[in-house]
Design an enzyme around this catalytic site. Structure first.
Site, mmCIF file in Angstrom:
data_model
loop_
_atom_site.group_PDB
_atom_site.id
_atom_site.type_symbol
_atom_site.label_atom_id
_atom_site.label_comp_id
_atom_site.label_asym_id
_atom_site.label_seq_id
_atom_site.Cartn_x
_atom_site.Cartn_y
_atom_site.Cartn_z
ATOM 1 N N GLY A 15 93.915 -116.982 34.192
ATOM 2 C CA GLY A 15 92.940 -116.806 35.203
ATOM 3 C C GLY A 15 93.229 -116.674 36.590
ATOM 4 N N ASN A 17 93.731 -113.868 38.297
ATOM 5 C CA ASN A 17 92.765 -112.629 38.970
ATOM 6 C C ASN A 17 91.188 -113.372 39.179
ATOM 7 O OD1 ASN A 17 94.022 -110.119 39.311
ATOM 8 N ND2 ASN A 17 94.901 -110.741 37.344
ATOM 9 N N ARG A 68 82.803 -108.616 15.394
ATOM 10 C CA ARG A 68 82.954 -108.412 16.708
ATOM 11 C C ARG A 68 81.563 -108.013 17.475
ATOM 12 N NH1 ARG A 68 87.783 -107.016 19.230
ATOM 13 N NH2 ARG A 68 88.821 -106.525 17.307
ATOM 14 N N MET A 93 91.347 -110.807 26.396
ATOM 15 C CA MET A 93 91.974 -110.304 25.384
ATOM 16 C C MET A 93 91.213 -109.785 24.073
ATOM 17 S SD MET A 93 94.911 -109.957 26.993
ATOM 18 C CE MET A 93 96.319 -109.681 25.941
ATOM 19 N N ARG A 94 90.329 -109.366 24.303
ATOM 20 C CA ARG A 94 89.243 -108.786 23.171
ATOM 21 C C ARG A 94 88.919 -107.361 23.405
ATOM 22 N NH1 ARG A 94 89.492 -111.260 18.734
ATOM 23 N NH2 ARG A 94 87.405 -110.539 18.156
ATOM 24 N N HIS A 112 94.341 -103.811 34.742
ATOM 25 C CA HIS A 112 95.788 -103.452 34.062
ATOM 26 C C HIS A 112 96.834 -103.460 34.766
ATOM 27 C CE1 HIS A 112 97.775 -102.277 30.606
ATOM 28 N NE2 HIS A 112 98.241 -101.494 31.020
ATOM 29 N N GLU A 146 88.049 -96.484 24.935
ATOM 30 C CA GLU A 146 89.508 -96.642 24.535
ATOM 31 C C GLU A 146 90.197 -97.423 25.408
ATOM 32 O OE1 GLU A 146 87.951 -93.891 26.106
ATOM 33 O OE2 GLU A 146 87.044 -93.346 23.928
ATOM 34 N N ASP A 148 92.458 -99.567 27.891
ATOM 35 C CA ASP A 148 92.897 -99.256 29.300
ATOM 36 C C ASP A 148 92.608 -98.041 29.631
ATOM 37 O OD1 ASP A 148 94.098 -101.896 29.212
ATOM 38 O OD2 ASP A 148 95.859 -101.279 28.253
HETATM 39 C C1 GRF Z 1 96.824 -109.597 34.412
HETATM 40 O O1 GRF Z 1 98.215 -109.139 34.812
HETATM 41 C C2 GRF Z 1 96.076 -108.594 34.395
HETATM 42 O O2 GRF Z 1 96.117 -107.350 35.044
HETATM 43 C C3 GRF Z 1 96.088 -108.368 32.869
HETATM 44 O O3 GRF Z 1 96.287 -109.625 32.099
HETATM 45 C C4 GRF Z 1 96.766 -110.484 33.283
HETATM 46 C C5 GRF Z 1 95.788 -111.837 33.297
HETATM 47 O O4 GRF Z 1 96.457 -112.525 34.296
HETATM 48 N N1 GRF Z 1 95.054 -107.585 32.427
HETATM 49 P P1 GRF Z 1 95.541 -113.582 34.811
HETATM 50 O O5 GRF Z 1 94.898 -114.314 33.875
HETATM 51 O O6 GRF Z 1 94.493 -112.975 35.815
HETATM 52 O O7 GRF Z 1 96.336 -114.638 35.701
#
Ligand code: GRF
Length: 217
Positions: A15, A17, A68, A93-94, A112, A146, A148
């Site tokens: 987390g 970001n 899903r 991650m889903r 990404h 799709e 990314d």
């Molecule tokens: C980051 O590198 C983001 O770009 C990717 O997953 C990672 C997540 O990191 N989608 P965080 O959980 O935000 O630290």
């Protein structure tokens, strides 16, 4: 009444970001407010941080749902409850169904850690090192079905040195992720991002000299 865009952040892990978006959104002139943090993993480190910050936080454990679509119905219901207008995926991650993605068309963004369209999917940094690229970076884009893929809103670049490993490159890119994601959400929430076909045009009213509004960092 606040005109800030009501934004949910979806996480699955650390987390960092999310933290950068939450920090940015504390600025009085920031056009988005974080009204919900949702995680599909109860043990995500980011959940504990969000709770500590007093942010409305919900866990929707995907393992508790038979499909899903059922998971997404629960997620949608949480988003509806909090009157969410924008969704920011931050290490979520889903994969999502085309129906869910269509519902949030041009209202859901993702970050990404590569310069898309290169190096989609997992092990992004390993892919970049293996390819021998000299510049790497990250991309914020609208989400499409799709993986990314989707119109590119903003990118940030870092040099790749011959001494870099996947780990050192990941750390360098993460630093710029924390700058570019808040900048991109600012553009989107301020209504400065326009989709022309599958390409983004940043509103011409926006000063390209203001780094907060630059799509490139
Ligand atoms: C980051 O590198 C983001 O770009 C990717 O997953 C990672 C997540 O990191 N989608 P965080 O959980 O935000 O630290």
């Amino acid at each position: 009444m606040s005109t800030k865009k009501r934004t949910a952040i979806l996480i699955s892990g650390r987390g960092s970001n999310m933290q950068s978006l939450v920090a940015a959104a504390r600025a009085p002139d920031y056009p988005a407010e974080i009204v919900l943090v949702a995680s599909n993993r109860p043990d995500a480190a980011g959940v504990a941080w969000a709770v500590e910050q007093g942010l409305p936080t919900v866990i929707i454990d995907h393992k508790g749902y038979g499909s899903r679509a059922a998971f997404e119905r629960a997620l949608q219901s949480a988003l509806d409850t909090h009157h969410v207008e924008l969704v920011a995926l931050a290490g979520f991650m889903r994969l999502m169904t085309p129906e869910f993605v269509a519902h949030w068309q041009n209202r859901m963004i993702n970050i990404h850690p590569s310069l898309l369209p290169s190096f989609k999917g997992l092990h992004t940094h390993e892919q970049a090192i293996a390819a021998g690229v000299k510049i790497a970076g990250c991309t914020v884009h609208y989400v499409r079905p799709e993986m990314d893929a989707g119109p590119i809103i903003a990118q940030a670049a870092v040099p790749v040195l011959s001494s870099d490993t996947a780990e050192t490159l990941a750390a360098k890119i993460l630093k710029v992720e924390h700058r570019v994601y808040p900048a991109a959400l600012r553009l989107v929430a301020a209504g400065q991002v326009c989709c022309e076909g599958e390409k983004i045009v940043i509103s011409s009213e926006v000063s390209q000299t203001n780094p907060l509004y630059s799509p490139v960092i």
